[in-house]
Design an enzyme around this catalytic site. Structure first.
Site, PDB file in Angstrom:
ATOM      1  CB  SER A  66      -5.994  67.491  28.972  1.00  0.00           C
ATOM      2  OG  SER A  66      -5.569  68.756  29.018  1.00  0.00           O
ATOM      3  CG  ASP A  70      -0.651  68.750  23.338  1.00  0.00           C
ATOM      4  OD1 ASP A  70      -1.020  69.868  23.409  1.00  0.00           O
ATOM      5  OD2 ASP A  70      -1.070  67.941  23.793  1.00  0.00           O
ATOM      6  CG  HIS A 128      -4.214  69.433  24.092  1.00  0.00           C
ATOM      7  ND1 HIS A 128      -3.433  68.941  24.849  1.00  0.00           N
ATOM      8  CD2 HIS A 128      -5.480  69.885  24.933  1.00  0.00           C
ATOM      9  CE1 HIS A 128      -4.096  68.819  26.434  1.00  0.00           C
ATOM     10  NE2 HIS A 128      -5.267  69.453  26.043  1.00  0.00           N
TER      11      HIS A 128
END
Ligand SMILES: *[C@@H]1O[C@H](CO)[C@@H](O)[C@H](O)[C@H]1NC(C)=O
Ligand SMILES: *[C@@H]1O[C@H](CO)[C@@H](O)[C@H](O)[C@H]1NC(C)=O
Ligand SMILES: *[C@@H]1O[C@H](CO)[C@@H](O)[C@H](O)[C@H]1NC(C)=O
Length: 294
Positions: free
Chosen positions: A165, A239, A269
């Site tokens: 991320s 995700d 995610h």
């Protein structure tokens, strides 16, 4: 008297626009705390240490050129031991939580896979001073890379950046700017840019995304990375925060002559790391980083 309705129209227009302007200013000014929720769930109050996981480590305190102090953990293996891998995994954290939450992962990489591990808190996270911002986090990355370059054992080892991320955005910045110190990259569920991901995370802010001053243009950084650096892309197909198309596009944009795509059906995610095969892919990639392990 007859002007009254007009007066109200004017006044409500003024109030309406004032509220709108205030909201826009608010979005502009406070987007930092939305994009970098570093204080959520007490993540600034307590940070676990490797000692709590039975790991010996060096507690790092690195000074940035603009006066912040970054906290980090360094776990090195004995470079004279016969099974020394001569490889280091540097973990670049996502935008919530703190480095203490990564310690089970640190332990696994250090003890089971036998790589050195370096992890640090961005400014405004964990025990590091300051307030997060893109400019600041890049200065932090510069500071850590200067430290790596000055540290003989780290600089000699094959350094692999591992970022999920937001950590993926920091990873790509580092790889594009310090390519000579980077032997490999592992990216997980990261985005093309913050502006492109806003409509998915905060649909209501979508019309204002031009006001977003935190850019993290990973789609531009990835093409600056030398094609000799191998990259492993790990993408959660479910995700819910960063649409998987972002990872796929980064993969396609990458010029690396050695890029590997691994997709995880049903993964989200932040649960990709617990999917079957995840650590097999991770280890297979690490093992083949130069020089190849037996
Ligand atoms: C680690 O690898 C580098 C580059 O291949 C080499 O120069 C260095 O001597 C190695 N260090 C150890 C302790 O094996
Ligand atoms: C993922 O995040 C959610 C909420 O942000 C949390 O409840 C959950 O425990 C996290 N899962 C993992 C595997 O970290
Ligand atoms: C590419 O990477 C794979 C896996 O990491 C490795 O097996 C292979 O030797 C690499 N090829 C080249 C040309 O570097």
């Amino acid at each position: 008297m007859f002007d009254l309705p007009l007066y109200f129209i004017k006044i409500s227009f003024v109030i309406g626009s004032t509220v709108a302007v205030a909201a826009l200013l608010g979005i502009y000014k406070y987007q930092g705390s939305i994009i970098y929720p570093s204080g959520l769930n007490g993540a600034r109050d307590h940070v676990d240490t490797p000692a709590e996981y039975g790991l010996a480590y060096e507690d790092l305190s690195l000074k940035t050129k603009d006066g912040e102090t970054l906290n980090g953990y360094l776990l090195l293996h004995d470079k004279n031991s016969i099974d020394y891998t001569n490889k280091t995994v540097m973990i670049l954290s996502p935008n919530a939580g703190n480095i203490g939450h990564f310690l089970p992962v640190v332990k696994y990489i250090y003890e089971q896979l036998r790589y050195n591990v370096l992890i640090y808190s961005y400014r405004g996270y964990g025990k590091s001073t300051g307030t997060p911002s893109e400019t600041g986090l890049k200065i932090d990355a510069d500071t850590v890379m200067e430290y790596v370059a000055s540290h003989t054992q780290l600089a000699e080892s094959s350094l692999v950046l591992y970022g999920r991320s937001l950590g993926g955005a920091v990873t790509l910045y580092i790889a594009a700017h310090y390519a000579n110190l980077v032997a490999g990259i592992i990216l997980e569920n990261t985005f093309l840019s913050v502006r492109k991901v806003i409509p998915h995370i905060f649909p209501i802010l979508s019309p204002f995304r031009a006001l977003c001053h935190e850019i993290w243009a990973s789609e531009d950084e990835i093409v600056r990375i030398p094609d000799t650096i191998p990259i492993l892309f790990m993408s959660a197909l479910e995700d819910e925060i960063v649409p998987p198309e972002h990872m796929r596009t980064l993969y396609e944009l990458s010029k690396s002559k050695n890029k590997t795509w691994k997709a995880f059906a049903g993964a989200h995610h932040n649960d990709t790391i617990v999917q079957p095969k995840y650590w097999d892919y991770f280890y297979e990639f690490m093992r083949n980083i130069n020089p190849v392990e037996k």
